[in-house]
Design an enzyme around this catalytic site. Sequence first.
Site, PDB file in Angstrom:
ATOM      1  N   CYS A 180       5.250  -0.999   1.705  1.00 34.18           N
ATOM      2  CA  CYS A 180       5.060  -1.559   3.052  1.00 34.18           C
ATOM      3  C   CYS A 180       3.700  -2.253   3.180  1.00 34.18           C
ATOM      4  O   CYS A 180       3.587  -3.280   3.861  1.00 34.18           O
ATOM      5  CB  CYS A 180       5.163  -0.456   4.106  1.00 34.18           C
ATOM      6  SG  CYS A 180       6.733   0.411   4.098  1.00 34.18           S
ATOM      7  N   THR A 181       2.699  -1.699   2.539  1.00 41.01           N
ATOM      8  CA  THR A 181       1.368  -2.301   2.590  1.00 41.01           C
ATOM      9  C   THR A 181       1.389  -3.708   2.004  1.00 41.01           C
ATOM     10  O   THR A 181       0.828  -4.654   2.569  1.00 41.01           O
ATOM     11  CB  THR A 181       0.351  -1.423   1.831  1.00 41.01           C
ATOM     12  OG1 THR A 181       0.290  -0.136   2.468  1.00 41.01           O
ATOM     13  CG2 THR A 181      -1.047  -2.032   1.834  1.00 41.01           C
TER      14      THR A 181
END
Length: 210
Positions: free
Chosen positions: A45-46
């Site tokens: 997600c980062t």
Amino acid sequence: MSIHLGDIAPDFEQETTIGRIRFHEWLGDSWGILFSHPKDFTPVCTTELGAVAKLAPEWAKRGTKVIGLSVDPVGSHAAWAADIADTQGATVDFPIIADADGKVAALYDMIHPAADPKVTVRTVFIIDPAKKVRLTVTYAPSAGRNFDEILRVLDSLQLTDRHKVTTPANWRDGEDVIIAPSVSDEQARTLFPTGWKTLRPYLRLVAQPR
């Protein structure tokens, strides 16, 4: 609730990193991309939010607003943004919905219990200015999304809304397109006066309209 192509995107009011918004009002007359991620402070997600942030000029060029979502609270989103900036070299300048009560996740069918009953799946929705859903795609939890592909589809949707064409497999902006099957050769002579290439009566290639 299942969301189908052509449905009106469900409206909602929810807290975000830019304050409380009503979704349809926030979208206004823009195209929109709503995308969910399972959880803040997770590796894939980062990288995804960093990729979306880096594409800010491309979204703006296409008159498109992007907004993220997960079940984490606003404070978590804000703290995570610092990690994204530090590791991905990009500032998150789009809002992220804090869907702690799961209201939006339920509206958009983002919780898949067989995968994980507590977090949202990696889903993307493209929504047009009429608030209609034009694309939905759900990725495996382990697979980071290709946002260049989301841009490619957005280009196709915007082009084909303006002109009576469709786009072939692996099409990129600037390449030849297909004259829509609903257009007769007689109509095509008016719409595409410079001509086209007929591979089959149903497959007519023409330079991308500008």
